[in-house]
Design an enzyme around this catalytic site. Structure first.
Site, short mmCIF file in Angstrom:
data_model
loop_
_atom_site.label_atom_id
_atom_site.label_comp_id
_atom_site.label_asym_id
_atom_site.label_seq_id
_atom_site.Cartn_x
_atom_site.Cartn_y
_atom_site.Cartn_z
N HIS A 88 25.05 6.66 28.63
CA HIS A 88 25.89 7.79 28.21
C HIS A 88 26.96 7.29 27.26
CE1 HIS A 88 28.19 11.50 28.52
NE2 HIS A 88 29.27 10.75 28.73
N GLU A 97 2.03 27.82 3.96
CA GLU A 97 1.15 27.17 4.94
C GLU A 97 0.03 28.15 5.32
OE1 GLU A 97 0.72 24.12 6.75
OE2 GLU A 97 -0.97 25.33 7.44
N GLY A 105 0.80 -1.23 0.00
CA GLY A 105 0.00 0.00 0.00
C GLY A 105 0.83 1.28 0.00
C1 FAD Z 1 4.50 10.67 1.30
C2 FAD Z 1 3.95 9.94 2.50
C3 FAD Z 1 4.77 9.67 3.56
C4 FAD Z 1 4.26 9.01 4.67
N1 FAD Z 1 5.11 8.74 5.70
C5 FAD Z 1 4.64 8.12 6.78
C6 FAD Z 1 5.51 7.80 7.86
O1 FAD Z 1 6.71 8.09 7.82
N2 FAD Z 1 5.01 7.15 8.93
C7 FAD Z 1 3.69 6.82 9.00
O2 FAD Z 1 3.28 6.24 10.00
N3 FAD Z 1 2.84 7.09 8.00
C8 FAD Z 1 3.28 7.72 6.89
N4 FAD Z 1 2.44 7.97 5.85
C9 FAD Z 1 1.02 7.56 5.98
C10 FAD Z 1 0.87 6.06 5.75
O3 FAD Z 1 1.47 5.71 4.53
C11 FAD Z 1 -0.60 5.69 5.75
O4 FAD Z 1 -1.19 6.15 6.94
C12 FAD Z 1 -0.78 4.18 5.67
O5 FAD Z 1 -0.16 3.68 4.52
C13 FAD Z 1 -2.28 3.81 5.67
O6 FAD Z 1 -2.41 2.44 5.53
P1 FAD Z 1 -3.78 1.79 5.07
O7 FAD Z 1 -3.55 0.32 5.13
O8 FAD Z 1 -4.92 2.36 5.80
O9 FAD Z 1 -3.98 2.25 3.54
P2 FAD Z 1 -3.04 2.20 2.27
O10 FAD Z 1 -1.63 1.99 2.63
O11 FAD Z 1 -3.40 3.38 1.46
O12 FAD Z 1 -3.47 0.87 1.53
C14 FAD Z 1 -4.69 0.71 0.90
C15 FAD Z 1 -4.55 -0.36 -0.17
O13 FAD Z 1 -5.84 -0.70 -0.65
C16 FAD Z 1 -5.79 -0.91 -2.02
N5 FAD Z 1 -7.14 -0.73 -2.54
C17 FAD Z 1 -7.92 0.38 -2.46
N6 FAD Z 1 -9.14 0.13 -2.96
C18 FAD Z 1 -9.15 -1.15 -3.35
C19 FAD Z 1 -10.12 -1.99 -3.94
N7 FAD Z 1 -11.35 -1.58 -4.18
N8 FAD Z 1 -9.76 -3.27 -4.24
C20 FAD Z 1 -8.50 -3.72 -3.99
N9 FAD Z 1 -7.55 -2.98 -3.43
C21 FAD Z 1 -7.87 -1.72 -3.10
C22 FAD Z 1 -4.79 0.14 -2.50
O14 FAD Z 1 -4.24 -0.22 -3.76
C23 FAD Z 1 -3.77 0.12 -1.39
O15 FAD Z 1 -2.72 -0.79 -1.64
C24 FAD Z 1 2.91 8.61 4.72
C25 FAD Z 1 2.08 8.86 3.62
C26 FAD Z 1 2.59 9.52 2.53
C27 FAD Z 1 1.69 9.78 1.36
#
Ligand code: FAD
Length: 472
Positions: free
Chosen positions: A451, A205, A41
């Protein structure tokens, strides 16, 4: 006949894939539907991992740029970043980690069903990729479809000049100049990356300070450091439009003092937050309660429809807001999986969720800010200790920043930790455990900190909270 599973998870991000593994560990037969060509993801493919890989490159470059100070001789050649090599290394790291998740699926006998899922009701899921497959969930479906970048009114993302983080991580050349709209974690991380790589960076911002969710002292320290690094900052400023013109973009903004300005840059990076992904899922069709596009859940991630849970970036509790973080989605996945497998589980305490921002200097925080604690009517005292005094900070050449502790005056309970400076994203683990264990400031003082470490600043900040740090 549909393929039958105990649990069908939609989405293999850090929420979905972790929920699947935990459920499989507890004996459930699990399928995960994922439409991307790789597992993991946002975090693995476009988020945490690729951005932090670029930030590690920026850090390596910083050391090389200061080579004289370190007594390292690198000859006469100019120090430069080779973006194609940087991208190659980043992609190798991402590839290794996504393959690692595939391996874990095989190890736990989880089926990855490739395609896009649509809920059909009563435990049914249709998966579209070429042919339609039908899956049946005997116990539950977990929706973990995550989030995607969103823009602000008046700004049309064209993914070429007006880009999101999805495009920014793949740039093949260092931008000559970039305007970053939004100074949350994503905005300030890219500001650090591109500034270190040599871009002219301007951060705009809307709110009066950078990283507005952090403690005000942290925002002020970051602004001081960013300005020193040559990052231009407009806080309290509103971007009113953006027009692509030739090889760049004209960004119009209204500044804090009311004057209108136009900033020309090669790119505009829109980093104003992320919205839920439910397209094509038929969420409303099966009766899921939706609020502002997010799936409404209770504290154990049950939706309004029995047999369907939801976790991660796609959910809302109503108010207050839900943090969109990888580790939060994983923690929710574990709890949802354990509940579905019949275990007794407790709700998450969202006051104890650590937040890390990997800009330079990096930020780690957990618990209440000073302002939040006061708004809750608590009588607080605070203690701060600067990293710069520590031997470890001097050795590593990373002397910026501090640790700030917010504590309850009467009980001595620790309420929040706010750190900015090198290794703060690691130090926050101790702070999180301290909150989890309901530690007092006295507990932190009596905990022996090794330390020389940056962690000594935590103990010293605790001393400062009681009135006197030893080394300042
Ligand atoms: C640039 C960036 C940097 C980040 N850095 C950090 C960090 O350092 N630390 C941190 O904690 N968080 C970070 N985040 C946030 C973090 O990536 C997200 O909070 C996290 O990935 C959310 O996980 P999730 O499983 O909810 O969703 P996602 O990781 O978005 O996964 C959802 C998955 O569902 C799939 N999907 C969607 N709809 C369907 C469907 N209908 N059928 C099949 N598959 C589907 C998608 O393809 C995707 O793979 C960052 C985000 C970004 C954009």
């Amino acid at each position: 006949m549909p393929n039958e599973y105990d649990l069908v998870v939609v989405g293999a991000g850090t929420g979905g894939y972790v929920a699947a593994i935990r459920a499989a560990q507890l004996g459930l037969k699990v399928a995960v539907v994922e439409k991307q060509k790789a597992l993991g993801g946002t975090c693995l493919l476009w988020g945490c991992i690729p951005t932090k890989a670029l930030l590690e490159h920026a850090h390596a470059l910083k050391i090389v740029q200061h080579s004289k100070e370190w007594g390292i001789s690198i000859g006469q050649s100019a120090v430069a970043i080779d973006m194609s090599r940087v991208q190659e290394r980043k992609d190798r790291i991402v590839g290794g980690l996504t393959k690692g998740v595939e391996f874990l699926f095989k190890k736990n006998k989880i089926d990855w069903i490739k395609g896009t899922a649509r809920l059909t009701g009563q435990g049914g899921v249709e998966v579209f990729e070429g042919d339609v497959q039908t899956l049946a969930a005997r116990k539950e479906i977990i929706v973990a479809t995550g989030s995607a970048p969103r823009s602000v009114p008046g700004i049309a993302i064209d993914r070429t000049r007006i880009i999101t983080s999805d495009e920014a991580i793949h740039l093949k050349q260092v931008p000559k100049s970039i305007v970053i709209l939004g100074s949350g974690a994503v905005g300030v991380e890219f500001a650090s990356i591109f500034r270190r790589f040599g871009s002219e960076v301007t951060v705009v911002e809307l709110l009066p300070r950078l990283v507005p969710v952090e403690d005000e002292a942290v925002s002020a320290e970051l602004e001081k450091s960013f300005r020193k690094q040559g990052i231009k900052i407009h806080t309290g400023a509103k971007v009113t439009g953006a027009t692509v013109s030739g090889a760049g973009v004209d960004v119009s903004a209204q500044l804090a003092d009311g004057t209108a300005t136009t900033i020309n840059a090669e790119y505009l990076l829109v980093a104003t937050g992320r919205g839920p992904v439910t397209t094509g899922l038929n969420a409303e069709g099966v009766g899921l309660q939706i609020e502002k596009g997010y799936i409404k859940v209770d504290e154990l991630f049950r939706t309004s429809v029995p047999g369907i849970s939801a976790i991660g970036d796609v959910i809302t509790f109503g108010t207050p807001g839900h943090p969109q973080l990888a580790h939060v989605s994983s923690a929710e996945g574990i709890i949802a999986a354990e509940r579905i497998a019949g275990q007794h589980v407790r709700p998450i305490n969202y006051d104890h969720v650590p937040g890390c921002t990997y800009c330079d200097p990096e930020i780690g925080s957990v618990g209440l800010t000073e302002r939040e604690a006061k708004e809750r009517g608590l009588d607080v005292r605070v203690g701060m200790f600067p990293f710069g005094v520590l031997g470890r900070a001097k050795m590593s050449g990373e002397t910026e920043g501090f640790v700030k502790i917010v504590a309850d005056k009467a009980s001595d309970d620790v309420l929040g930790f706010h750190m900015i400076g090198s290794r703060s994203t690691e130090l926050v683990a101790e702070a999180t455990l301290a909150l989890r264990l309901q530690s007092t400031v006295e507990d932190l003082i009596r905990t022996i900190h090794a330390h020389p470490t940056m962690a000594e600043a935590v103990a010293e900040a605790a001393h400062a909270t009681h009135g006197a740090a030893l080394h300042s």
